[in-house]
Design a protein around this motif. Structure first.
Motif, short mmCIF file in Angstrom:
data_model
loop_
_atom_site.label_atom_id
_atom_site.label_comp_id
_atom_site.label_asym_id
_atom_site.label_seq_id
_atom_site.Cartn_x
_atom_site.Cartn_y
_atom_site.Cartn_z
N UNK A 74 -30.58 -69.98 11.01
CA UNK A 74 -29.56 -69.89 12.30
C UNK A 74 -30.35 -68.63 12.45
N UNK A 75 -30.71 -67.34 12.28
CA UNK A 75 -31.03 -66.36 13.48
C UNK A 75 -32.48 -67.19 13.80
N UNK A 76 -33.12 -67.38 13.14
CA UNK A 76 -34.79 -67.82 13.84
C UNK A 76 -33.85 -68.94 14.91
N UNK A 77 -32.91 -69.71 14.90
CA UNK A 77 -32.34 -70.75 16.07
C UNK A 77 -31.68 -69.99 17.52
N UNK A 78 -31.41 -68.82 16.74
CA UNK A 78 -30.29 -67.85 18.08
C UNK A 78 -31.91 -67.36 19.24
N UNK A 79 -32.92 -67.40 18.10
CA UNK A 79 -34.05 -66.69 18.93
C UNK A 79 -34.89 -67.40 20.39
N UNK A 80 -34.17 -68.67 19.72
CA UNK A 80 -34.69 -69.85 21.32
C UNK A 80 -33.65 -69.72 21.96
N UNK A 81 -32.59 -68.96 21.95
CA UNK A 81 -31.35 -69.10 22.89
C UNK A 81 -32.06 -68.07 24.21
N UNK A 82 -32.76 -67.03 23.83
CA UNK A 82 -33.02 -65.96 24.80
C UNK A 82 -33.52 -66.52 25.31
N UNK A 83 -33.14 -66.90 26.62
CA UNK A 83 -34.22 -67.03 27.75
C UNK A 83 -35.10 -65.97 28.11
N UNK A 84 -36.35 -66.94 28.78
CA UNK A 84 -37.77 -66.24 28.22
C UNK A 84 -38.26 -65.59 29.94
N UNK A 85 -37.54 -65.28 30.88
CA UNK A 85 -37.72 -64.47 31.33
C UNK A 85 -37.33 -63.04 31.26
N UNK A 86 -35.74 -62.94 30.79
CA UNK A 86 -35.23 -61.75 29.84
C UNK A 86 -36.33 -61.31 29.16
N UNK A 87 -37.13 -62.41 28.53
CA UNK A 87 -37.68 -61.87 27.54
C UNK A 87 -39.29 -61.02 27.83
N UNK A 88 -39.85 -61.81 28.68
CA UNK A 88 -41.01 -61.76 28.99
C UNK A 88 -40.79 -59.84 29.93
N UNK A 89 -39.47 -59.92 30.40
CA UNK A 89 -39.47 -58.98 31.11
C UNK A 89 -39.19 -57.48 30.63
N UNK A 90 -38.26 -57.56 29.20
CA UNK A 90 -38.41 -56.47 28.31
C UNK A 90 -38.88 -56.32 27.53
N UNK A 91 -40.52 -56.58 27.07
CA UNK A 91 -41.48 -56.80 26.01
C UNK A 91 -42.03 -55.44 26.67
N UNK A 92 -41.90 -54.77 27.57
CA UNK A 92 -42.69 -53.34 27.77
C UNK A 92 -42.16 -52.54 27.31
N UNK A 93 -40.63 -52.28 27.42
CA UNK A 93 -40.02 -51.62 26.63
C UNK A 93 -40.17 -51.87 25.81
#
Length: 240
Positions: A74-93
Motif C-alpha cells: 500500500x505504501x509503495x503504491x501510494x508513492x506512485x500517486x505523487x505527481x511527477x512534476x511536483x516530485x521533480x521540483x521538490x527533489x533539490x530541497x
C-alpha cells in the motif's frame, strides 16, 4: 552530476513545419538531439536498476512475512500517486541538488519504480509452487540458498513483466522533466510548443515522440532478451 544548460531556442526552424519535417530538423540538430537522447536513455534505465535493487528485499520481506504485505504494498503504491512534476521540483530541497541536476529525475523515477516493483516481486515469489520450495528444502538447501537458487529464478518471468512496465513508463515520465529544463528528449516538446506561434510547428514534437517510442522498444527488447537468458528451463520445456 550537473547537466549542461538547455540550448537556447534560436535558429531551430526546419523549412518544413509538418510532422515529416522531423527529418530535416534532426539533420540540422543532430548533435543536440543525440545528446538529449543519451540523457533520456540514462535517466530511464538507471532508476529501473536502482528500483529493482531496492524492491527485491522489500518484496521478499512482504512475501516472507505476510503481515508486512498490506502496509508495504500500500505504501509503495501510494508513492506512485505523487505527481511527477511536483516530485521533480521538490527533489533539490530533499537531496540537496541543483534544480537542473538530472540526479533529481533519476531519484524521483527510482521512487516510482519501487512503487511498481515491490508488489511484483512479492507476488512473483508467492507464485513459486509450494511443492517446489519444499523439494528444495528436502534437498538440503538453506532458506537463503532456496531463495537465490530456486525461488528467485522461478519468479524471474513475473518480475520481468513488471520491469517491462517500469522501463516503458520511465521513458514517458522522463519527458515530463523537460518542462523544468532538464536536458532530455522532453526539450523537443518544449521547443515545439515555444515555436508554435500562430501555427503548429510539428518537427521537434514528432521527432521527440518517435525517439521516445523507439527508445521504449529498445529497452523492452533488452528486458525480454535478459529474461530469455535468465530462464533457460523455459526454453528446455519449449523444446520438449
Amino acid at each position: 552530476m550537473t547537466a549542461p544548460p538547455p540550448a537556447p531556442v534560436t535558429a531551430v526552424f526546419a523549412v518544413d513545419s509538418s510532422p515529416l519535417g522531423m527529418f530535416g530538423y534532426f539533420s540540422e540538430h543532430r548533435s543536440e538531439v543525440l545528446t538529449w537522447l543519451g540523457y533520456h536513455a540514462w535517466l530511464s534505465a538507471l532508476p529501473v536498476v536502482l528500483g529493482l535493487l531496492i524492491s527485491l528485499p522489500l518484496g521478499w520481506l512482504a512475501h516472507r512475512h505476510r503481515w508486512t504485505y498490506p502496509p508495504l504494498v500500500t505504501a509503495a503504491g501510494l508513492l506512485y500517486t505523487i505527481p511527477s512534476i511536483a516530485l521533480f521540483v521538490s527533489m533539490p530541497s530533499i537531496i540537496g541538488t541543483q534544480i537542473l541536476d538530472p540526479i533529481n529525475v533519476a531519484v524521483a523515477l527510482t521512487v516510482y519504480t519501487v512503487a511498481l516493483l515491490v508488489r511484483v516481486v512479492a507476488d512473483g515469489l508467492a507464485a513459486v509452487p509450494e511443492d517446489v520450495a519444499q523439494a528444495a528444502t528436502a534437498m538440503g538447501l538453506t532458506r537463503r540458498q532456496r531463495l537465490w537458487r530456486v525461488e528467485l529464478p522461478l519468479a524471474v518471468p513475473v518480475i520481468a513483466a513488471g520491469v517491462r512496465v517500469a522501463v516503458v513508463a520511465n521513458v514517458s515520465l522522463v519527458a515530463v522533466a523537460g518542462t523544468i529544463g532538464v536536458p532530455e528528449l522532453g526539450q523537443l516538446f518544449t521547443t515545439g510548443f515555444q515555436l508554435s506561434v500562430g501555427s503548429p510547428y510539428y518537427p521537434p514534437i514528432t521527432l521527440g515522440i518517435v525517439l521516445c517510442v523507439l527508445l521504449a522498444l529498445v529497452f523492452d527488447l533488452l528486458v525480454v532478451g535478459g529474461t530469455w537468458l535468465l530462464t533457460p528451463w523455459r526454453r528446455a520445456v519449449g523444446r520438449s
